[in-house]
Design a protein around this motif. Structure first.
Motif: not given
Length: 328
Positions: A286, A260, A255
């Motif tokens: 996420h 993303r 992360l």
């Protein structure tokens, strides 16, 4: 109760424990409890008969476990994957066992029989990890002795209570057996339904090995994650070129390090890519928009004739300048 001891005698204990060790879903511990209670009530002194049953139980357990040990030693990952396909908890059976094994080594066999699902995979894993036969027999024998001793001891200690339960069940007649069978069937059906629900939830699109090969020829390269546990990478010490090691329980490094919109492909060594699909679902939650499991994992990649890269012994990070190999 005397009739009960005759029915659940020494040879039935042997067959029951052997069947359990071979992977059949039979309740061997209740048999040991019943026999222990019967001996305590009807043998004087009880300890010679209890020791005899204990020896028979250990022998049966070692005999069945030895078959899986040699299967794991000869066939490695194929044995483990086949066993996990039979498990009602196939999403965790291999991962859980490997993590125990990575921490304790072959010594995990001393407690494996007390942990549901652990014994079924830890025994062939010991063979696949090339544990020596004397060490395997030592720790597996200790585990078998502890497990069987617990069953016999519970029966001996609570002999009167066990006898009362058997008397009550006998008075209820054949209906009790039917209720127990219905309950067992319902339990297995519930576990099967839960597995099917999990698979349906995780039944997302997979990337095929040919597609991944094409992606690896383009820029930017996809982030390729190998989430096999360390011990399984010891059994099969190869990775797909460019892969990085990751743990599906620890998403924070991914992360923090990747945007993303990163294209991510994940592979594992579990049946139906369950762990990879679960991690992909977590990453999507996420905000990652392009993350897929690799159908068939590294085995499908290798079977398609694509190269794999050898992992240097003891190296838990991406190997540098490792030599590619077309087979394992």
């Amino acid at each position: 109760m005397q009739q009960l001891v005759e029915v659940f005698g020494v040879w039935l204990v042997f067959v029951n424990v052997l069947a359990l060790s071979l992977g059949l879903p039979v309740p061997a511990l209740p048999t040991l409890i019943l026999v222990g209670a019967g001996i305590q009530l009807h043998a004087d002194p009880a300890w010679p008969a209890l020791l005899g049953v204990l020896a028979v139980s250990i022998s049966a357990s070692l005999l069945g476990d030895a078959a899986w040990y040699y299967a794991g030693r000869r066939y490695g990952m194929r044995t483990l994957q086949s066993l996990c396909r039979l498990s009602l908890s196939r999403d965790s059976c291999m991962k859980q066992t490997e993590r125990f094994y990575s921490r304790f080594g072959v010594r995990v066999l001393t407690v494996a029989k007390f942990v549901p699902g652990l014994s079924m995979v830890s025994v062939p894993l010991a063979g696949a990890m090339q544990a020596s036969l004397p060490r395997f027999l030592r720790y597996d024998g200790i585990g078998a002795a502890l497990w069987a001793s617990l069953g016999l001891a519970l029966g001996a200690i609570f002999a009167r209570q066990v006898e009362q339960v058997i008397d009550i069940l006998s008075q209820l007649g054949g209906g009790t057996v039917a209720v127990l069978l219905i309950g067992l069937t319902a339990y297995i059906g519930y576990r099967w339904w839960r597995r099917r629900s999990l698979f349906k939830m995780l039944e997302t699109q997979r990337v095929e090995v040919a597609e991944l090969q094409s992606h690896l020829q383009t820029s930017p390269l996809p982030l390729l994650l190998d989430i096999r546990a360390p011990g399984l990478r010891d059994v099969d010490p190869f990775i797909i070129p460019g892969a990085e090691f990751a743990d599906e329980r620890k998403l924070e490094p991914i992360l923090a390090a990747h945007p993303r919109d990163t294209r991510i492909v994940i592979y594992c060594a579990c049946p139906n890519e369950v762990s990879a699909a679960w991690m992909a679902a977590q990453l999507r939650r996420h905000g990652f928009t392009n993350v897929l499991p690799l159908r068939g994992g590294i085995d499908a990649w290798r079977a398609a004739g694509f190269p794999v890269v050898a992992i240097p012994p003891g190296n838990a990070s991406l190997p540098a300048n490792a030599e590619a190999s077309a087979d394992a």
